[in-house]
Design a protein around this motif. Sequence first.
Motif, PDB file in Angstrom:
ATOM      1  N   SER A 107       0.827  -1.211   0.000  1.00 31.23           N
ATOM      2  CA  SER A 107       0.000   0.000   0.000  1.00 31.23           C
ATOM      3  C   SER A 107       0.856   1.253   0.000  1.00 31.23           C
ATOM      4  CB  SER A 107      -0.913   0.021   1.237  1.00 31.23           C
ATOM      5  OG  SER A 107      -1.789  -1.075   1.240  1.00 31.23           O
ATOM      6  N   LEU A 108       0.301   2.299  -0.564  1.00 29.91           N
ATOM      7  CA  LEU A 108       0.887   3.639  -0.511  1.00 29.91           C
ATOM      8  C   LEU A 108      -0.247   4.639  -0.412  1.00 29.91           C
ATOM      9  CD1 LEU A 108       3.699   3.858  -3.261  1.00 29.91           C
ATOM     10  CD2 LEU A 108       4.002   4.067  -0.783  1.00 29.91           C
ATOM     11  N   ARG A 109       0.062   5.778   0.162  1.00 33.84           N
ATOM     12  CA  ARG A 109      -0.927   6.866   0.225  1.00 33.84           C
ATOM     13  C   ARG A 109      -0.308   8.104  -0.389  1.00 33.84           C
ATOM     14  NH1 ARG A 109      -5.643   7.404   3.129  1.00 33.84           N
ATOM     15  NH2 ARG A 109      -6.423   9.529   3.441  1.00 33.84           N
ATOM     16  N   LEU A 110      -0.920   8.599  -1.447  1.00 31.33           N
ATOM     17  CA  LEU A 110      -0.480   9.826  -2.086  1.00 31.33           C
ATOM     18  C   LEU A 110      -1.298  10.992  -1.559  1.00 31.33           C
ATOM     19  CD1 LEU A 110      -0.169   8.667  -5.806  1.00 31.33           C
ATOM     20  CD2 LEU A 110       1.485   8.437  -3.942  1.00 31.33           C
ATOM     21  N   SER A 111      -0.649  12.127  -1.454  1.00 38.37           N
ATOM     22  CA  SER A 111      -1.340  13.344  -1.027  1.00 38.37           C
ATOM     23  C   SER A 111      -1.067  14.461  -2.017  1.00 38.37           C
ATOM     24  CB  SER A 111      -0.879  13.763   0.370  1.00 38.37           C
ATOM     25  OG  SER A 111      -1.283  12.837   1.339  1.00 38.37           O
ATOM     26  N   CYS A 112      -2.031  15.358  -2.137  1.00 35.13           N
ATOM     27  CA  CYS A 112      -1.894  16.520  -3.006  1.00 35.13           C
ATOM     28  C   CYS A 112      -2.378  17.734  -2.235  1.00 35.13           C
ATOM     29  CB  CYS A 112      -2.704  16.342  -4.274  1.00 35.13           C
ATOM     30  SG  CYS A 112      -2.756  17.779  -5.351  1.00 35.13           S
ATOM     31  N   ALA A 113      -1.521  18.730  -2.128  1.00 32.95           N
ATOM     32  CA  ALA A 113      -1.873  19.959  -1.441  1.00 32.95           C
ATOM     33  C   ALA A 113      -2.073  21.071  -2.461  1.00 32.95           C
ATOM     34  CB  ALA A 113      -0.776  20.343  -0.449  1.00 32.95           C
ATOM     35  N   ALA A 114      -3.210  21.741  -2.370  1.00 30.13           N
ATOM     36  CA  ALA A 114      -3.521  22.839  -3.273  1.00 30.13           C
ATOM     37  C   ALA A 114      -3.289  24.165  -2.568  1.00 30.13           C
ATOM     38  CB  ALA A 114      -4.962  22.744  -3.747  1.00 30.13           C
ATOM     39  N   SER A 115      -2.721  25.105  -3.277  1.00 33.73           N
ATOM     40  CA  SER A 115      -2.494  26.435  -2.719  1.00 33.73           C
ATOM     41  C   SER A 115      -2.664  27.470  -3.816  1.00 33.73           C
ATOM     42  CB  SER A 115      -1.102  26.533  -2.099  1.00 33.73           C
ATOM     43  OG  SER A 115      -0.107  26.328  -3.089  1.00 33.73           O
ATOM     44  N   THR A 147      -7.048  29.054  -4.665  1.00 24.67           N
ATOM     45  CA  THR A 147      -7.750  27.789  -4.633  1.00 24.67           C
ATOM     46  C   THR A 147      -9.254  27.986  -4.532  1.00 24.67           C
ATOM     47  OG1 THR A 147      -7.528  27.678  -2.239  1.00 24.67           O
ATOM     48  CG2 THR A 147      -5.799  26.647  -3.543  1.00 24.67           C
ATOM     49  N   SER A 148      -9.963  26.990  -4.960  1.00 22.83           N
ATOM     50  CA  SER A 148     -11.402  26.967  -4.801  1.00 22.83           C
ATOM     51  C   SER A 148     -11.796  25.577  -4.329  1.00 22.83           C
ATOM     52  CB  SER A 148     -12.116  27.276  -6.113  1.00 22.83           C
ATOM     53  OG  SER A 148     -13.499  27.027  -5.980  1.00 22.83           O
ATOM     54  N   ILE A 151     -10.102   7.563  -3.339  1.00 21.44           N
ATOM     55  CA  ILE A 151      -9.801   8.992  -3.349  1.00 21.44           C
ATOM     56  C   ILE A 151     -10.625   9.683  -2.271  1.00 21.44           C
ATOM     57  CG2 ILE A 151     -11.551   9.540  -5.101  1.00 21.44           C
ATOM     58  CD1 ILE A 151      -9.541  11.616  -6.227  1.00 21.44           C
ATOM     59  N   SER A 152     -10.010  10.658  -1.605  1.00 19.96           N
ATOM     60  CA  SER A 152     -10.720  11.424  -0.581  1.00 19.96           C
ATOM     61  C   SER A 152     -10.194  12.856  -0.615  1.00 19.96           C
ATOM     62  CB  SER A 152     -10.510  10.805   0.800  1.00 19.96           C
ATOM     63  OG  SER A 152      -9.129  10.771   1.135  1.00 19.96           O
ATOM     64  N   ARG A 153     -10.951  13.760  -0.036  1.00 20.26           N
ATOM     65  CA  ARG A 153     -10.520  15.151  -0.013  1.00 20.26           C
ATOM     66  C   ARG A 153     -10.910  15.812   1.303  1.00 20.26           C
ATOM     67  NH1 ARG A 153     -13.181  18.318  -4.806  1.00 20.26           N
ATOM     68  NH2 ARG A 153     -12.311  20.142  -3.719  1.00 20.26           N
ATOM     69  N   ASP A 154     -10.169  16.843   1.636  1.00 24.69           N
ATOM     70  CA  ASP A 154     -10.452  17.670   2.802  1.00 24.69           C
ATOM     71  C   ASP A 154     -10.618  19.092   2.284  1.00 24.69           C
ATOM     72  OD1 ASP A 154     -10.206  19.393   5.049  1.00 24.69           O
ATOM     73  OD2 ASP A 154      -9.196  17.802   6.168  1.00 24.69           O
ATOM     74  N   ASN A 155     -11.845  19.569   2.266  1.00 26.19           N
ATOM     75  CA  ASN A 155     -12.124  20.879   1.682  1.00 26.19           C
ATOM     76  C   ASN A 155     -11.647  22.041   2.553  1.00 26.19           C
ATOM     77  OD1 ASN A 155     -13.296  19.759  -0.606  1.00 26.19           O
ATOM     78  ND2 ASN A 155     -15.340  19.737   0.306  1.00 26.19           N
ATOM     79  N   LYS A 210      -8.659  21.829   4.410  1.00 23.61           N
ATOM     80  CA  LYS A 210      -7.206  21.837   4.236  1.00 23.61           C
ATOM     81  C   LYS A 210      -6.792  21.956   2.774  1.00 23.61           C
ATOM     82  CE  LYS A 210      -6.304  18.992   8.333  1.00 23.61           C
ATOM     83  NZ  LYS A 210      -5.723  17.718   8.834  1.00 23.61           N
ATOM     84  N   ASN A 211      -7.740  21.843   1.840  1.00 23.90           N
ATOM     85  CA  ASN A 211      -7.450  21.879   0.403  1.00 23.90           C
ATOM     86  C   ASN A 211      -6.468  20.776   0.018  1.00 23.90           C
ATOM     87  OD1 ASN A 211      -9.133  24.034  -0.428  1.00 23.90           O
ATOM     88  ND2 ASN A 211      -7.646  25.513   0.325  1.00 23.90           N
TER      89      ASN A 211
END
Length: 121
Positions: A17-25, A28-29, A69-73, A75-76
């Motif tokens: 397993s691996l967990r990828l993360s993406c941070a938006a800055s 942003t919307s 896939i999941s998101r945190d609105n 924390k963007n």
Amino acid sequence: QVQLVESGGGLVQAGGSLRLSCAASGRTSSTYSMAWFRQAPGKEREFVAAINWPGVRSYANSVKGRLTISRDNVKNTVDLQMNSLKPEDAANYYCAAGPRLSMVVADYGYWGQGTQVTVSS
């Protein structure tokens, strides 16, 4: 402008397993749809998963049941939890943002630089 930065790639054995993360800055919307695409050497970039602001998800058939896939609105951020990885999952994984939930590369106007996932057999 929206900046996307991926993290979490690496080397894993098949079945792992691996967990990828993406941070938006930036500009942003939280209403953007967010997606993950991947591209292996010599192949076209392909859709993996997407999620819109209310949380509706879409997956490529090849990853259903293994990737989430999941998101945190607030924390963007958008994450991709990858389980039961296969050698064919190895690729450079890209985070993308766009105005609607889509499986099409051209529908996403913002892209990260990518993070490499390597799966050993």
